[in-house]
Write a protein that holds these residues in place. Structure first.
Motif, PDB file in Angstrom:
ATOM      1  N   LEU A   1       0.825  -1.212   0.000  1.00 15.78           N
ATOM      2  CA  LEU A   1       0.000   0.000   0.000  1.00 15.78           C
ATOM      3  C   LEU A   1       0.856   1.257   0.000  1.00 15.78           C
ATOM      4  O   LEU A   1       0.510   2.263  -0.632  1.00 15.78           O
ATOM      5  CB  LEU A   1      -0.938  -0.016   1.199  1.00 15.78           C
ATOM      6  N   GLU A   2       1.970   1.213   0.700  1.00 12.11           N
ATOM      7  CA  GLU A   2       2.886   2.356   0.701  1.00 12.11           C
ATOM      8  C   GLU A   2       3.485   2.571  -0.686  1.00 12.11           C
ATOM      9  O   GLU A   2       3.659   3.708  -1.138  1.00 12.11           O
ATOM     10  CB  GLU A   2       3.989   2.139   1.734  1.00 12.11           C
TER      11      GLU A   2
ATOM     12  N   ARG B   1     -10.273  -1.823   8.028  1.00  5.28           N
ATOM     13  CA  ARG B   1      -9.764  -0.669   8.785  1.00  5.28           C
ATOM     14  C   ARG B   1      -8.441  -0.179   8.211  1.00  5.28           C
ATOM     15  O   ARG B   1      -8.178   1.028   8.180  1.00  5.28           O
ATOM     16  CB  ARG B   1      -9.610  -1.044  10.260  1.00  5.28           C
ATOM     17  N   LEU B   2      -7.609  -1.122   7.756  1.00  3.86           N
ATOM     18  CA  LEU B   2      -6.326  -0.728   7.162  1.00  3.86           C
ATOM     19  C   LEU B   2      -6.535   0.120   5.916  1.00  3.86           C
ATOM     20  O   LEU B   2      -5.761   1.044   5.638  1.00  3.86           O
ATOM     21  CB  LEU B   2      -5.516  -1.976   6.812  1.00  3.86           C
ATOM     22  N   LEU B   3      -7.597  -0.178   5.171  1.00  2.00           N
ATOM     23  CA  LEU B   3      -7.850   0.548   3.920  1.00  2.00           C
ATOM     24  C   LEU B   3      -8.564   1.875   4.146  1.00  2.00           C
ATOM     25  O   LEU B   3      -8.606   2.712   3.236  1.00  2.00           O
ATOM     26  CB  LEU B   3      -8.672  -0.319   2.967  1.00  2.00           C
ATOM     27  N   ASP B   4      -9.124   2.068   5.334  1.00  2.26           N
ATOM     28  CA  ASP B   4      -9.807   3.327   5.625  1.00  2.26           C
ATOM     29  C   ASP B   4      -8.841   4.493   5.446  1.00  2.26           C
ATOM     30  O   ASP B   4      -7.720   4.476   5.956  1.00  2.26           O
ATOM     31  CB  ASP B   4     -10.344   3.334   7.062  1.00  2.26           C
ATOM     32  N   GLY B   5      -9.284   5.492   4.717  1.00  2.60           N
ATOM     33  CA  GLY B   5      -8.467   6.670   4.500  1.00  2.60           C
ATOM     34  C   GLY B   5      -7.460   6.542   3.384  1.00  2.60           C
ATOM     35  O   GLY B   5      -6.760   7.516   3.068  1.00  2.60           O
ATOM     36  N   ARG B   6      -7.350   5.362   2.797  1.00  3.16           N
ATOM     37  CA  ARG B   6      -6.431   5.187   1.663  1.00  3.16           C
ATOM     38  C   ARG B   6      -7.046   5.768   0.399  1.00  3.16           C
ATOM     39  O   ARG B   6      -8.217   6.130   0.353  1.00  3.16           O
ATOM     40  CB  ARG B   6      -6.132   3.703   1.461  1.00  3.16           C
TER      41      ARG B   6
ATOM     42  N   ARG C   1     -15.554   0.415  -1.816  1.00  5.54           N
ATOM     43  CA  ARG C   1     -14.293  -0.089  -2.369  1.00  5.54           C
ATOM     44  C   ARG C   1     -14.487  -1.400  -3.125  1.00  5.54           C
ATOM     45  O   ARG C   1     -13.703  -1.731  -4.008  1.00  5.54           O
ATOM     46  CB  ARG C   1     -13.266  -0.343  -1.257  1.00  5.54           C
ATOM     47  N   PHE C   2     -15.509  -2.143  -2.747  1.00 12.98           N
ATOM     48  CA  PHE C   2     -15.701  -3.450  -3.360  1.00 12.98           C
ATOM     49  C   PHE C   2     -16.334  -3.312  -4.733  1.00 12.98           C
ATOM     50  O   PHE C   2     -17.365  -2.657  -4.905  1.00 12.98           O
ATOM     51  CB  PHE C   2     -16.584  -4.335  -2.483  1.00 12.98           C
ATOM     52  N   LEU C   3     -15.703  -3.965  -5.716  1.00 12.42           N
ATOM     53  CA  LEU C   3     -16.262  -4.062  -7.059  1.00 12.42           C
ATOM     54  C   LEU C   3     -16.577  -5.531  -7.317  1.00 12.42           C
ATOM     55  O   LEU C   3     -15.757  -6.398  -6.993  1.00 12.42           O
ATOM     56  CB  LEU C   3     -15.264  -3.547  -8.103  1.00 12.42           C
ATOM     57  N   PRO C   4     -17.735  -5.842  -7.894  1.00 17.10           N
ATOM     58  CA  PRO C   4     -18.123  -7.255  -8.086  1.00 17.10           C
ATOM     59  C   PRO C   4     -17.378  -7.921  -9.240  1.00 17.10           C
ATOM     60  O   PRO C   4     -17.953  -8.339 -10.239  1.00 17.10           O
ATOM     61  CB  PRO C   4     -19.625  -7.165  -8.347  1.00 17.10           C
TER      62      PRO C   4
END
Length: 269
Positions: A48-49, A73-78, A135-138
């Motif tokens: 991610l960095e 939670r890790l993806l929050d704010g990304r 964030r989720f795409l099917p």
């Protein structure tokens, strides 16, 4: 030639190919998918960095049965262009007795042989949608990039609009209503030992797909896909991925395509 010389030649070949796209006034569309996400880890944070540093859109293929709330939670704010795809259900091999006769691993088998696959995919999609929201795409990413042909026409009824496997696609739709966009460069060599594929071979795959599209030997509407596996990268794989993204981002002909754009429109060749 020495290893350093051949690697330099491979980077030069990629630059030459991209220059050919620029000279033709065309955008070379490239996208990035990373498989086997489930929970936070130092490797995933490093991934991610890297995406943030290069401003590179990313599709994380997440295993529903193994996904943890901590990943959301890790993806929050990304960045908003980090998307979540569905990576099968449990990444389990259901080839059954066929495996004893040398069949390759496959989770997404013919539903006639294993009806439970339909309910698992539906439940997996619903759980990822709840957990990751917008964030989720099917988009379904089959484990081991394998899926039974008989399952493809069932996917739209399960709520899927996209499919992503490996190597150049045969058609823009794998089934009516199911857009297919694959990856073409897997950074890893899996056999006889798991390690980085090597810069020369990796760059050859990417340059080869770009050239095939430009010359009309492959579907010009399919973006060229980079496939990474953060959990198993060695140092050479990380170094190569960082350099590749930097070079692509810095070339005037390249457009690093967000996953949502890749799967909601046909990209112009």
């Amino acid at each position: 030639m020495t290893a350093g010389t051949t690697e330099h030649a491979a980077w030069t070949a990629l630059e030459t190919e991209l220059d050919a796209w620029a000279a033709a006034g065309r955008a070379a569309e490239v996208w990035w998918r990373d498989d086997d996400a489930a929970a936070p880890s130092p490797a995933l944070e490093r991934l991610l960095e890297l995406a943030a540093r290069q401003a590179a859109p990313l599709a994380l293929a997440v295993i529903p049965a193994k996904a943890e709330d901590a990943l959301a939670r890790l993806l929050d704010g990304r960045r908003a262009d980090i998307a979540v795809f569905q990576h099968g259900f449990a990444h389990a091999n259901h080839a059954g007795g066929l495996a004893q006769r040398g069949a390759k691993k496959c989770e997404l088998v013919d539903p006639a042989a294993r009806p439970a696959v339909l309910d698992e995919l539906r439940r997996g999609r619903e759980s990822l949608s709840r957990r990751f929201g917008r964030r989720f795409l099917p988009v379904l990413v089959p484990p081991w990039n394998r899926i039974a042909a008989a399952l493809l026409p069932r996917l739209p009824d399960l709520g899927f609009t996209g499919l992503s496997c490996y190597q150049a696609r045969a058609a823009a739709e794998a089934a009516p209503g199911l857009t297919q966009v694959n990856c073409h460069l897997d950074l890893m060599q899996w056999r006889p030992e798991r390690r980085f594929l090597g810069a020369e071979a990796a760059l050859g795959l990417l340059s080869g797909h770009l050239a095939a599209k430009r010359e009309g030997r492959a579907d010009p509407g399919e973006p060229s896909g980079i496939l990474s596996h953060h959990a198993v990268h060695d140092g050479a794989a990380w170094d190569f991925l960082g350099e590749l993204l930097a070079r692509l981002a810095g070339h005037r002909a390249v457009r690093l395509a967000p996953p949502a754009a890749v799967f909601t429109r046909e990209v112009a060749g």
